[in-house]
Design a protein around this motif. Sequence first.
Motif, PDB file in Angstrom:
ATOM      1  N   PRO A 150       1.189  -1.282  -0.042  1.00 41.09           N
ATOM      2  CA  PRO A 150      -0.341  -0.192   0.073  1.00 41.09           C
ATOM      3  C   PRO A 150       1.042   1.285   0.024  1.00 41.09           C
ATOM      4  O   PRO A 150       0.442   2.146  -0.488  1.00 41.09           O
ATOM      5  N   LEU A 151       1.826   1.268   0.821  1.00 44.44           N
ATOM      6  CA  LEU A 151       3.005   2.188   1.116  1.00 44.44           C
ATOM      7  C   LEU A 151       3.158   2.859  -0.523  1.00 44.44           C
ATOM      8  O   LEU A 151       3.551   3.807  -1.463  1.00 44.44           O
ATOM      9  N   PHE A 152       4.119   2.494  -1.176  1.00 43.93           N
ATOM     10  CA  PHE A 152       4.475   2.923  -2.421  1.00 43.93           C
ATOM     11  C   PHE A 152       3.227   2.907  -3.571  1.00 43.93           C
ATOM     12  O   PHE A 152       3.032   3.653  -4.526  1.00 43.93           O
ATOM     13  N   VAL A 153       2.400   1.879  -3.969  1.00 43.53           N
ATOM     14  CA  VAL A 153       0.827   2.161  -4.300  1.00 43.53           C
ATOM     15  C   VAL A 153       0.066   3.672  -3.976  1.00 43.53           C
ATOM     16  O   VAL A 153       0.409   5.119  -4.986  1.00 43.53           O
ATOM     17  N   LEU A 154       0.515   4.087  -2.770  1.00 41.56           N
ATOM     18  CA  LEU A 154       0.139   4.962  -2.574  1.00 41.56           C
ATOM     19  C   LEU A 154       0.910   6.546  -2.942  1.00 41.56           C
ATOM     20  O   LEU A 154       0.827   7.404  -3.207  1.00 41.56           O
ATOM     21  N   ILE A 155       1.956   6.190  -2.773  1.00 47.05           N
ATOM     22  CA  ILE A 155       3.415   7.054  -3.489  1.00 47.05           C
ATOM     23  C   ILE A 155       3.447   7.590  -4.746  1.00 47.05           C
ATOM     24  O   ILE A 155       3.146   8.164  -5.529  1.00 47.05           O
ATOM     25  N   PHE A 156       3.149   6.817  -5.570  1.00 48.72           N
ATOM     26  CA  PHE A 156       2.807   6.287  -6.282  1.00 48.72           C
ATOM     27  C   PHE A 156       2.018   7.197  -7.395  1.00 48.72           C
ATOM     28  O   PHE A 156       1.874   8.373  -8.400  1.00 48.72           O
ATOM     29  N   LEU A 157       0.713   6.818  -6.400  1.00 51.78           N
ATOM     30  CA  LEU A 157      -0.785   7.305  -6.715  1.00 51.78           C
ATOM     31  C   LEU A 157      -0.817   9.453  -6.932  1.00 51.78           C
ATOM     32  O   LEU A 157      -1.327  10.248  -7.353  1.00 51.78           O
ATOM     33  N   MET A 158       0.477   9.092  -5.531  1.00 53.85           N
ATOM     34  CA  MET A 158       0.469  10.941  -5.326  1.00 53.85           C
ATOM     35  C   MET A 158       1.046  11.438  -6.325  1.00 53.85           C
ATOM     36  O   MET A 158       1.082  12.917  -6.789  1.00 53.85           O
ATOM     37  N   ILE A 159       2.659  11.177  -6.337  1.00 55.79           N
ATOM     38  CA  ILE A 159       2.953  11.360  -7.239  1.00 55.79           C
ATOM     39  C   ILE A 159       2.657  12.022  -9.216  1.00 55.79           C
ATOM     40  O   ILE A 159       2.316  12.879  -9.127  1.00 55.79           O
ATOM     41  N   CYS A 160       1.450  10.628  -9.095  1.00 54.76           N
ATOM     42  CA  CYS A 160       0.543  10.987  -9.995  1.00 54.76           C
ATOM     43  C   CYS A 160      -0.421  12.211  -9.937  1.00 54.76           C
ATOM     44  O   CYS A 160      -0.603  12.975 -11.095  1.00 54.76           O
ATOM     45  N   CYS A 161      -0.420  12.382  -8.990  1.00 57.39           N
ATOM     46  CA  CYS A 161      -1.458  13.706  -8.155  1.00 57.39           C
ATOM     47  C   CYS A 161      -1.093  14.960  -8.458  1.00 57.39           C
ATOM     48  O   CYS A 161      -1.371  15.983  -9.160  1.00 57.39           O
ATOM     49  N   TYR A 162       0.644  15.065  -8.121  1.00 57.34           N
ATOM     50  CA  TYR A 162       0.944  16.026  -8.180  1.00 57.34           C
ATOM     51  C   TYR A 162       1.662  16.670  -8.871  1.00 57.34           C
ATOM     52  O   TYR A 162       1.145  17.934  -9.725  1.00 57.34           O
ATOM     53  N   ALA A 163       1.815  15.416 -10.243  1.00 59.13           N
ATOM     54  CA  ALA A 163       1.954  15.782 -11.585  1.00 59.13           C
ATOM     55  C   ALA A 163       0.481  16.682 -12.549  1.00 59.13           C
ATOM     56  O   ALA A 163       1.215  18.072 -13.169  1.00 59.13           O
ATOM     57  N   HIS A 164      -0.318  16.146 -12.024  1.00 57.35           N
ATOM     58  CA  HIS A 164      -1.436  16.360 -12.580  1.00 57.35           C
ATOM     59  C   HIS A 164      -1.952  17.826 -11.932  1.00 57.35           C
ATOM     60  O   HIS A 164      -2.206  18.812 -12.772  1.00 57.35           O
ATOM     61  N   ILE A 165      -0.618  18.150 -11.154  1.00 56.67           N
ATOM     62  CA  ILE A 165      -1.870  19.362 -10.260  1.00 56.67           C
ATOM     63  C   ILE A 165      -1.130  20.712 -11.018  1.00 56.67           C
ATOM     64  O   ILE A 165      -1.051  21.083 -11.293  1.00 56.67           O
ATOM     65  N   ILE A 166       0.408  19.919 -10.898  1.00 56.84           N
ATOM     66  CA  ILE A 166       0.802  21.332 -11.746  1.00 56.84           C
ATOM     67  C   ILE A 166       1.307  21.538 -12.917  1.00 56.84           C
ATOM     68  O   ILE A 166       1.225  22.601 -13.541  1.00 56.84           O
ATOM     69  N   CYS A 167       0.193  20.191 -14.055  1.00 58.26           N
ATOM     70  CA  CYS A 167       0.829  20.968 -15.155  1.00 58.26           C
ATOM     71  C   CYS A 167      -1.148  22.138 -15.020  1.00 58.26           C
ATOM     72  O   CYS A 167      -0.975  23.055 -16.010  1.00 58.26           O
ATOM     73  N   VAL A 168      -2.106  21.414 -14.137  1.00 60.39           N
ATOM     74  CA  VAL A 168      -3.162  22.186 -14.393  1.00 60.39           C
ATOM     75  C   VAL A 168      -3.036  23.973 -13.854  1.00 60.39           C
ATOM     76  O   VAL A 168      -3.314  25.047 -14.244  1.00 60.39           O
ATOM     77  N   ALA A 169      -1.773  23.878 -13.040  1.00 66.42           N
ATOM     78  CA  ALA A 169      -1.648  25.415 -12.386  1.00 66.42           C
ATOM     79  C   ALA A 169      -0.578  26.087 -13.305  1.00 66.42           C
ATOM     80  O   ALA A 169      -0.852  27.412 -13.527  1.00 66.42           O
ATOM     81  N   ASN A 170       0.161  25.402 -13.876  1.00 69.40           N
ATOM     82  CA  ASN A 170       0.777  25.779 -15.205  1.00 69.40           C
ATOM     83  C   ASN A 170      -0.459  26.512 -16.271  1.00 69.40           C
ATOM     84  O   ASN A 170       0.055  27.843 -16.904  1.00 69.40           O
ATOM     85  N   GLN A 171      -0.732  25.162 -16.836  1.00 63.07           N
ATOM     86  CA  GLN A 171      -2.633  25.965 -17.723  1.00 63.07           C
ATOM     87  C   GLN A 171      -2.505  27.268 -17.661  1.00 63.07           C
ATOM     88  O   GLN A 171      -2.897  28.545 -18.282  1.00 63.07           O
TER      89      GLN A 171
END
Length: 340
Positions: free
Chosen positions: A179-200
């Motif tokens: 669960p730890l590494f699955v959640l870490i992967f999901l959080m990294i993907c989520c922050y990548a999406h957040i940063i893309c949306v913020a930059n747009q």
Amino acid sequence: MENGPSPHGNTSTRYGFFCTDSDSHRCDVILAVKRATGTFSLIGCLFMLFVIWLQRRYNSLAQKMIVNLTVAAFFDSVAYVMGESHLVDSLCDFQAWWLTFFDWSALAWVCLITLNLYLNLVREIRTERFHVAYHCAAWGVPLVMSSVPLFKGLYGPAGAWCWITDEHVAWRFGIWYLPLFVLIFLMICCYAHIICVANQRMQSWFGTFNPERERRKVSLAEEIRPLKWYPFVYLLVSLFPLINRLHNAVYPRDPVFSLTLLHVLSAPLHGLANAFVFGLDSWSQLSTTGIQLALQSRLCDTTRIGEYHPARVRYTHMLDTHSDSDDEDSNVLFYSPNGP
């Protein structure tokens, strides 16, 4: 080497490791490193709490979530500062349950901080009404994940501290590492999406100068900058523990001292690493002058607010000043200190 107790209570049994009586200095090194890193994390958490109190950073929901993360990391560090690994007894079970509960709680708060930022900035949803649900998730899920191994009798000496024993490797990975590494992967993907949306959004804001628009740009950058590092903190401090536990699973009778040392060096550092990430947004305000002014504001505030003593209030119709009736003269507008 077996993790169970021996009649003589030797060093090998106490630590549940590769230690022998002729090689006990390695156990002492492992224990000293564990306590040192746990102590550094405790200090880091206390520093975070002090800065939060000093700068009054506990008003918004996001700030309160950081406070809860710090509290969870603080108590998680306490488990690593506890004494040496114990024999199979209730104290060992308590240490293992405590460690699992607050490890999960700190991870849950990091996940919820990510989710809250996503809902605020991407979905543009106000999340203040979710604070009760956040608390239920951040404390309820860890309670379940830490109690299941306790009720099944899976806890015991597992290295430099008590945790799920070597005989239950699948439970180790099912309860924590997977669960730890699955959640870490999901959080990294989520922050990548957040940063893309913020930059747009930042690039789409153009035209005449708008103070509110500029304030939102700054707010987006300030919110994302420190929070995006929390998943990477968990990734970095969890790599060596994962490698060591994988090696333990494959070679349960042949632990490696260097891997164990890296494990105890990195695993307790959640609190210190969180403090470092938190400090990225706070160092500029922690100059000597800034600290003095903040302390004066907290401890030497000369502002005084007078105490208000409420009295009974009675609302009536407007008095008729032309009336000769004595009954109407007894009416009082708005305030009647001796009213019924």
